[in-house]
Motif scaffolding. Sequence first.
Motif, PDB file in Angstrom:
ATOM      1  N   ALA A   3      25.396  48.802  24.807  1.00 40.36           N
ATOM      2  CA  ALA A   3      24.569  47.718  25.329  1.00 40.36           C
ATOM      3  C   ALA A   3      25.232  47.019  26.515  1.00 40.36           C
ATOM      4  N   ALA A   4      26.564  46.841  26.444  1.00 43.05           N
ATOM      5  CA  ALA A   4      27.283  46.168  27.531  1.00 43.05           C
ATOM      6  C   ALA A   4      27.278  47.003  28.805  1.00 43.05           C
ATOM      7  N   ILE A   5      27.521  48.300  28.677  1.00 38.68           N
ATOM      8  CA  ILE A   5      27.593  49.168  29.858  1.00 38.68           C
ATOM      9  C   ILE A   5      26.206  49.417  30.442  1.00 38.68           C
ATOM     10  N   LEU A   6      25.188  49.512  29.597  1.00 39.93           N
ATOM     11  CA  LEU A   6      23.821  49.680  30.085  1.00 39.93           C
ATOM     12  C   LEU A   6      23.332  48.449  30.841  1.00 39.93           C
ATOM     13  N   GLY A   7      23.694  47.282  30.370  1.00 43.39           N
ATOM     14  CA  GLY A   7      23.159  46.050  30.925  1.00 43.39           C
ATOM     15  C   GLY A   7      21.884  45.644  30.212  1.00 43.39           C
ATOM     16  N   PRO A   8      21.445  44.415  30.427  1.00 44.96           N
ATOM     17  CA  PRO A   8      20.263  43.910  29.721  1.00 44.96           C
ATOM     18  C   PRO A   8      18.963  44.499  30.262  1.00 44.96           C
ATOM     19  N   ARG A   9      17.903  44.364  29.463  1.00 46.01           N
ATOM     20  CA  ARG A   9      16.578  44.771  29.904  1.00 46.01           C
ATOM     21  C   ARG A   9      16.106  43.872  31.040  1.00 46.01           C
ATOM     22  N   GLU A  10      15.268  44.413  31.885  1.00 48.88           N
ATOM     23  CA  GLU A  10      14.729  43.658  33.012  1.00 48.88           C
ATOM     24  C   GLU A  10      13.995  42.414  32.511  1.00 48.88           C
ATOM     25  N   GLY A  11      14.414  41.264  33.056  1.00 49.02           N
ATOM     26  CA  GLY A  11      13.769  40.004  32.715  1.00 49.02           C
ATOM     27  C   GLY A  11      14.352  39.287  31.520  1.00 49.02           C
ATOM     28  N   LYS A  12      15.311  39.869  30.837  1.00 51.32           N
ATOM     29  CA  LYS A  12      15.873  39.232  29.647  1.00 51.32           C
ATOM     30  C   LYS A  12      16.667  37.980  30.006  1.00 51.32           C
ATOM     31  N   TYR A  13      17.509  38.074  31.017  1.00 51.47           N
ATOM     32  CA  TYR A  13      18.308  36.931  31.451  1.00 51.47           C
ATOM     33  C   TYR A  13      18.005  36.682  32.928  1.00 51.47           C
ATOM     34  N   ARG A  14      17.354  35.553  33.215  1.00 51.54           N
ATOM     35  CA  ARG A  14      16.964  35.282  34.592  1.00 51.54           C
ATOM     36  C   ARG A  14      17.002  33.777  34.841  1.00 51.54           C
ATOM     37  N   ASP A  15      17.516  33.413  36.011  1.00 50.70           N
ATOM     38  CA  ASP A  15      17.596  32.006  36.415  1.00 50.70           C
ATOM     39  C   ASP A  15      18.373  31.164  35.402  1.00 50.70           C
ATOM     40  N   PHE A  59      24.993  34.173  19.851  1.00 45.84           N
ATOM     41  CA  PHE A  59      26.235  34.363  20.603  1.00 45.84           C
ATOM     42  C   PHE A  59      26.120  35.528  21.588  1.00 45.84           C
ATOM     43  N   PHE A  60      25.611  36.660  21.123  1.00 44.65           N
ATOM     44  CA  PHE A  60      25.497  37.808  22.023  1.00 44.65           C
ATOM     45  C   PHE A  60      24.518  37.545  23.155  1.00 44.65           C
ATOM     46  N   ASP A  61      23.488  36.748  22.888  1.00 45.34           N
ATOM     47  CA  ASP A  61      22.576  36.379  23.968  1.00 45.34           C
ATOM     48  C   ASP A  61      23.285  35.505  25.003  1.00 45.34           C
ATOM     49  N   ARG A  62      24.126  34.599  24.534  1.00 46.87           N
ATOM     50  CA  ARG A  62      24.828  33.704  25.466  1.00 46.87           C
ATOM     51  C   ARG A  62      25.784  34.466  26.377  1.00 46.87           C
ATOM     52  N   ILE A  63      26.386  35.554  25.879  1.00 45.53           N
ATOM     53  CA  ILE A  63      27.291  36.333  26.737  1.00 45.53           C
ATOM     54  C   ILE A  63      26.542  37.504  27.406  1.00 45.53           C
ATOM     55  N   LYS A  64      25.202  37.469  27.300  1.00 47.22           N
ATOM     56  CA  LYS A  64      24.310  38.408  27.989  1.00 47.22           C
ATOM     57  C   LYS A  64      24.510  39.866  27.558  1.00 47.22           C
ATOM     58  N   ILE A  65      24.728  40.042  26.261  1.00 50.51           N
ATOM     59  CA  ILE A  65      24.681  41.376  25.666  1.00 50.51           C
ATOM     60  C   ILE A  65      23.303  41.513  25.022  1.00 50.51           C
ATOM     61  N   ASP A  66      22.450  42.319  25.633  1.00 48.59           N
ATOM     62  CA  ASP A  66      21.056  42.424  25.200  1.00 48.59           C
ATOM     63  C   ASP A  66      20.932  43.477  24.096  1.00 48.59           C
ATOM     64  N   ASP A  67      20.674  43.003  22.898  1.00 52.20           N
ATOM     65  CA  ASP A  67      20.499  43.871  21.731  1.00 52.20           C
ATOM     66  C   ASP A  67      19.115  43.587  21.152  1.00 52.20           C
ATOM     67  N   PRO A  68      18.117  44.425  21.448  1.00 58.44           N
ATOM     68  CA  PRO A  68      16.734  44.118  21.066  1.00 58.44           C
ATOM     69  C   PRO A  68      16.501  43.913  19.577  1.00 58.44           C
ATOM     70  N   VAL A  69      17.305  44.541  18.724  1.00 58.72           N
ATOM     71  CA  VAL A  69      17.051  44.466  17.279  1.00 58.72           C
ATOM     72  C   VAL A  69      18.136  43.728  16.506  1.00 58.72           C
ATOM     73  N   GLY A  70      19.174  43.274  17.174  1.00 56.81           N
ATOM     74  CA  GLY A  70      20.263  42.588  16.488  1.00 56.81           C
ATOM     75  C   GLY A  70      21.204  43.507  15.741  1.00 56.81           C
ATOM     76  N   ALA A  71      21.310  44.764  16.186  1.00 56.17           N
ATOM     77  CA  ALA A  71      22.139  45.743  15.478  1.00 56.17           C
ATOM     78  C   ALA A  71      23.611  45.369  15.478  1.00 56.17           C
ATOM     79  N   THR A  72      24.098  44.853  16.601  1.00 57.07           N
ATOM     80  CA  THR A  72      25.518  44.491  16.663  1.00 57.07           C
ATOM     81  C   THR A  72      25.826  43.326  15.722  1.00 57.07           C
ATOM     82  N   SER A  73      24.905  42.395  15.622  1.00 55.87           N
ATOM     83  CA  SER A  73      25.122  41.251  14.723  1.00 55.87           C
ATOM     84  C   SER A  73      25.098  41.685  13.266  1.00 55.87           C
ATOM     85  N   VAL A  74      24.122  42.513  12.902  1.00 56.63           N
ATOM     86  CA  VAL A  74      23.983  42.942  11.515  1.00 56.63           C
ATOM     87  C   VAL A  74      25.102  43.885  11.108  1.00 56.63           C
TER      88      VAL A  74
END
Length: 490
Positions: A238-250, A364-379
């Motif tokens: 997820a980190a190397i791919l980067g977030p989905r378009e529009g997930k983190y903006r402005d 937390f992962f959202d705040r550091i801009k790691i985009d995980d659509p299903v929360g797999a890293t957290s779970v």
Amino acid sequence: MSQQKSTLVNSRKKDWISRLNRVFSPYWLACIPLVAVIVIVWNTAALAQDGEALTAEEVQGALNSIWVLIASILVIFMNAGFAMLETGFCRQKNAVNILAKNLIVFAIATLGYWAIGFPLMFGQANPFFGLGGWFLSSNDPATYGLSPFPEGLPIAVFFLFQVAFAGTAATIVSGAVAERIRFSDFLIFSLLLTAIAYPITGHWVWSAQGWLFNLGFIDFAGCAVVHSVGGWAALMGAAILGPREGKYRDGRINAIPGHNMSIATLGCLILWIGWFGFNPGSQLAVDEVVPYIAVTTNLAAAAGGLTSTFTSWLKDGKPDLSMVINGILAGLVGITASCNAVSYPSAVIIGAIAGIIVVFSVGFFDRIKIDDPVGATSVHLVCGTWGVLAVGLFHAEKGLLFGGGMGQMINQLIGIVAIAAFTLVFSTIVWMILKSVFGLRVTLEEEIHGLDIAEHGMEAYSGFVKESDVLSTGFTASISSIEDVSSRID
């Protein structure tokens, strides 16, 4: 007259069929294969092939084999749960892509683990990796660290159970990199993870020769071996791919809601049921510990679901269904390492803490801009790590809170660091090579229009309006038209 008789006979037949359907529901009929297996095993226990009674050891060996076979099927069925969960949490324009990944990943895991992974994990060579018996070519149980039947499991049954776990590790990655990874790159990574990385760390923990096993590290059913390995690999992807378009903006975190919470909930329930193969099956035998493990597993899941619900309710003002789902899964993951060795109250505490952790971990992962659509890293990563630490705290004999001292906790910490370091290095190298050679990520245009069309040339919901179509034709204009019509009706 004959026509009237025929009509009467047909009517009676339909009446009997209707009665049978009411008495024997599909759920009852589904039990017939299981009953047949039990009857066959029971009959085999009475008579051997030459007509002589089987020994008690042979009966026990047969029962162990049948139970582990059933547990293997339950774990394999968890792939359906992951598929439903991930698809529901993501957008409909990527549904085919996610379903395809979750289906094909078990096929890849099966062949890769059969050829290379199983010998690497259970072959007898040294404390760091196994060798010998490639492609299940050996008929000697000792090649894979097994005792001869009936004292040990048949090679085939043991392999099937272990390959189900290997597939689970790869499926964890699928959710974290969803909606923007190239299908071919995901397949390559899954093959390398299940054939090389997962078996090596698994050898450390679950092989009698493994260095962590002999150190005293405890991971009964795979908090570290399965969940944190999949979680670390998912995190780097997820980190190397980067977030989905529009997930983190402005400077804002923009929610991208899933398209079908119904099937996500169904996926959660399938996983909950499948975990009764995952954890109790890891006993690898039929004994009094199996139902005990089932109860601790269920208690932890229930506690995780409740605490995640109330935590998200207090934190965000409303009970979030996605957090209820992930809280249940967090509890299941958290208890996996210690389900055979903790008390019932301890299981509830472990699951409850996992349910709280997962809510804050997603944020937390959202705040550091790691985009995980299903929360797999957290779970799987965060709560898997918590589950490994929980052994050091709550183990009934060796836990710090039960007078066991710091020894077991130190062993758990060493295992966490070692498995994390190896998986992070391996995953980073593979992901970076894939990115430099194949690109890893789909184009912006493909991402906007959806991976179903771009990668597979088909839609999951053919004939229904897709989100991208609505956006391209002007969502605001559509709403204005609806409001205009409504005002005229009024």
